[in-house]
Design a protein around this motif. Structure first.
Motif, mmCIF file in Angstrom:
data_model
loop_
_atom_site.group_PDB
_atom_site.id
_atom_site.type_symbol
_atom_site.label_atom_id
_atom_site.label_comp_id
_atom_site.label_asym_id
_atom_site.label_seq_id
_atom_site.Cartn_x
_atom_site.Cartn_y
_atom_site.Cartn_z
ATOM 1 N N ALA A 150 112.281 44.975 39.476
ATOM 2 C CA ALA A 150 113.909 45.325 39.602
ATOM 3 C C ALA A 150 113.925 47.052 39.744
ATOM 4 O O ALA A 150 114.723 47.249 40.726
ATOM 5 C CB ALA A 150 114.232 45.019 38.517
ATOM 6 N N VAL A 151 112.965 47.629 39.213
ATOM 7 C CA VAL A 151 113.280 49.154 39.396
ATOM 8 C C VAL A 151 112.828 49.619 40.795
ATOM 9 O O VAL A 151 113.449 50.356 41.622
ATOM 10 C CB VAL A 151 112.308 49.945 38.391
ATOM 11 N N ILE A 152 111.883 48.938 41.097
ATOM 12 C CA ILE A 152 111.411 49.090 42.722
ATOM 13 C C ILE A 152 112.376 48.640 43.490
ATOM 14 O O ILE A 152 112.553 49.173 44.671
ATOM 15 C CB ILE A 152 110.003 48.454 43.009
ATOM 16 N N ASP A 153 112.796 47.446 43.538
ATOM 17 C CA ASP A 153 113.791 46.846 44.379
ATOM 18 C C ASP A 153 115.112 47.764 44.474
ATOM 19 O O ASP A 153 115.959 47.641 45.349
ATOM 20 C CB ASP A 153 114.214 45.279 44.112
ATOM 21 N N ALA A 154 115.475 48.586 43.258
ATOM 22 C CA ALA A 154 116.726 49.381 43.232
ATOM 23 C C ALA A 154 116.541 50.532 44.011
ATOM 24 O O ALA A 154 117.638 51.462 44.297
ATOM 25 C CB ALA A 154 116.811 49.603 41.782
ATOM 26 N N ALA B 101 111.497 61.227 34.254
ATOM 27 C CA ALA B 101 111.054 60.880 35.265
ATOM 28 C C ALA B 101 109.457 60.332 35.212
ATOM 29 O O ALA B 101 109.361 59.348 35.759
ATOM 30 C CB ALA B 101 111.437 61.737 36.338
ATOM 31 N N ALA B 102 108.880 61.098 34.698
ATOM 32 C CA ALA B 102 107.471 61.108 34.647
ATOM 33 C C ALA B 102 107.395 59.651 33.773
ATOM 34 O O ALA B 102 106.278 58.720 34.049
ATOM 35 C CB ALA B 102 106.732 61.978 34.154
ATOM 36 N N TRP B 103 107.899 59.783 32.831
ATOM 37 C CA TRP B 103 107.720 58.464 31.793
ATOM 38 C C TRP B 103 108.147 57.188 32.552
ATOM 39 O O TRP B 103 107.524 56.106 32.540
ATOM 40 C CB TRP B 103 108.659 58.666 30.633
ATOM 41 N N ALA B 104 109.112 57.117 33.291
ATOM 42 C CA ALA B 104 109.559 55.900 34.011
ATOM 43 C C ALA B 104 108.519 55.692 34.993
ATOM 44 O O ALA B 104 108.182 54.458 35.057
ATOM 45 C CB ALA B 104 110.691 56.262 34.552
ATOM 46 N N LEU B 105 108.006 56.522 35.554
ATOM 47 C CA LEU B 105 107.010 56.178 36.731
ATOM 48 C C LEU B 105 105.788 55.786 36.096
ATOM 49 O O LEU B 105 105.110 55.006 36.627
ATOM 50 C CB LEU B 105 106.803 57.609 37.582
ATOM 51 N N ALA B 106 105.508 56.483 34.983
ATOM 52 C CA ALA B 106 104.172 55.998 34.439
ATOM 53 C C ALA B 106 104.186 54.583 34.051
ATOM 54 O O ALA B 106 103.152 53.588 33.938
ATOM 55 C CB ALA B 106 103.701 57.030 33.222
ATOM 56 N N ASN B 107 105.469 54.235 33.554
ATOM 57 C CA ASN B 107 105.366 52.510 33.232
ATOM 58 C C ASN B 107 105.540 51.819 34.555
ATOM 59 O O ASN B 107 104.865 50.656 34.705
ATOM 60 C CB ASN B 107 106.688 52.247 32.516
ATOM 61 N N VAL B 108 106.090 52.224 35.671
ATOM 62 C CA VAL B 108 106.169 51.530 36.958
ATOM 63 C C VAL B 108 104.660 51.449 37.207
ATOM 64 O O VAL B 108 104.414 50.100 37.931
ATOM 65 C CB VAL B 108 107.303 52.204 37.963
ATOM 66 N N VAL B 109 103.873 52.170 37.208
ATOM 67 C CA VAL B 109 102.460 52.166 38.090
ATOM 68 C C VAL B 109 101.728 51.347 36.927
ATOM 69 O O VAL B 109 100.381 51.472 37.133
ATOM 70 C CB VAL B 109 101.860 53.428 38.314
ATOM 71 N N SER B 110 102.255 50.900 35.749
ATOM 72 C CA SER B 110 101.245 50.082 34.996
ATOM 73 C C SER B 110 101.432 48.810 35.496
ATOM 74 O O SER B 110 100.825 47.820 34.793
ATOM 75 C CB SER B 110 101.600 50.291 33.566
#
Length: 395
Positions: free
Chosen positions: A10-14, A36-45
């Motif tokens: 959903a984050v990617i699609d947004a 921002a880094a925290w959010a991206l670290a979660n997305v790349v998991s």
């Protein structure tokens, strides 16, 4: 993002990945960088496609640049992100390594000689990231990793189980290869420490240390001897009783590799009470553990040394081989037939008729006949043994 199923797609699609990556460059706003880094670290998991989407947007160089940030918590999130990316796949691992200074940044983070001065979280994430950089096939170029190796050796002397496990995972990956790969680990001088870590109370630490040493004893005679000299063999024999099947399997793997060494190295293994334990342990095990144990017996028989074959006979190897040949496992049956041939050849060459008598008493003549009359791949081998040693022709 702390839920069991974070809304990564959903984050990617947004469409927020590009702006999040741009926020990593806001050096005057470290709080924004952190979030921002925290959010991206979660997305790349997430899965490979999700992680690759972020890497295609430029998250790797952005994370690498963030490793220069003044705030440790900002750097930590970049380390988490790079660790998730590196652990996703070999191509992405290589992208991280190709980006430049990640290994040097890890070394710098862990540069203090006093481990107590470093935050435990940073130490854990750095060693975890490095273990991910070491893993995967094809293996990375060890020269890219070499600057971190002295630091890795030093981290093996910490008290934290997670750090020790991460270091063990890295060393296991580094030593999983050819003799040159193994020598990289031997040259670090870590063998005695790894032997001690095989007795660690934490299972993950114990198993990773065992995996490294199992790799080392698959190498040259000299590499195997380094492990023997460090006192590993009695510990291997202790670990065959561990409550973890994985650890027992890895222990027998290591033992089987030692048994493939010189006659002196095989004798050293017998000196650790191998003769009195292999049959009872086989009967107590199943599956993969039994298979590795069988390989240890087969390797011990391979030099066809009379003293060693006699100890195998005294320990009940004919009973074990008869049991194996009742199984419907081609690989195990082939190994058992090889061991049987070694024992019978030794008996023939050394004028020991008791070896053939022991095979008959264990019902192996009838078992070989059944195999010969079947359509299994190893029927020809069984027929050969019957003709050569039992003098039974298939005509």
């Amino acid at each position: 993002t702390e839920s069991a199923s974070p809304p990564i797609q959903a984050v990617i699609d947004a469409g927020v990945i590009p702006p999040l990556i741009s926020f990593l460059d806001r050096t005057a706003q470290p709080d924004l960088q952190l979030e921002a880094a925290w959010a991206l670290a979660n997305v790349v998991s997430g899965d490979f496609t999700q992680t690759q989407h972020c890497t295609q947007q430029g998250v790797i160089p952005a994370f690498l640049k963030l490793l220069q940030a003044e705030r440790a918590d900002v750097r930590e999130q970049a380390l988490w992100g790079l660790g998730n990316i590196s652990g996703d796949s070999v191509p992405l691992r290589d992208e991280v390594l190709a980006g430049g200074h990640v290994v040097e940044s890890l070394r710098r983070e862990l540069a203090s000689e006093d481990v107590s001065l470093m935050t435990l979280t940073i130490t854990r994430v750095c060693t975890w990231l490095f273990s991910n950089l070491c893993r995967g096939k094809p293996k990375p170029d060890v020269e890219q990793l070499r600057p971190m190796l002295p630091t890795l050796e030093r981290m093996l002397h910490t008290d934290d189980s997670e750090v020790l496990s991460n270091c063990g995972t890295a060393l296991a990956a580094l030593s999983d290869g050819n003799n040159e790969d193994i020598q990289v680990v031997v040259d670090l001088g870590v063998i005695p420490r790894l032997v001690k870590l095989m007795e660690h109370h934490e299972k993950s630490v114990k198993r990773e240390a065992l995996r490294v040493l199992g790799n080392v004893v698959s190498g040259t005679e000299e590499q195997t001897q380094a492990v023997i000299d460090a006192g590993a063999l009695p510990v291997f024999m202790e670990l065959i009783l561990d409550n973890s099947a994985a650890i027992r399997k890895d222990s027998w793997f290591a033992i089987s590799n030692v048994m493939a060494g010189t006659e002196e190295q095989v004798q050293a293994m017998f000196d650790c009470n191998f003769k009195d334990r292999f049959l009872s342990r086989y009967e107590a095990e199943a599956g993969d553990v039994q298979q590795e144990l069988l390989y240890a017996v087969a390797n011990a028989s391979s030099p066809r040394s009379l003293p060693h074959i006699q100890m195998l006979m005294d320990g009940g190897c004919m009973q074990l081989l008869a049991s194996v040949l009742q199984l419907e496992s081609t690989r195990m049956s082939e190994a058992a037939l090889e061991a049987l041939e070694n024992v019978l050849l030794c008996g023939h060459d050394c004028d020991q008729p008791a070896f053939l008598a022991g095979a008959r008493e264990s019902g192996l003549e009838a078992t070989l006949t059944d195999i010969r009359d079947s359509e299994v791949d190893h029927a020809t081998k069984a027929d050969d043994l019957l003709e050569r040693f039992f003098l039974i022709s298939n005509e």
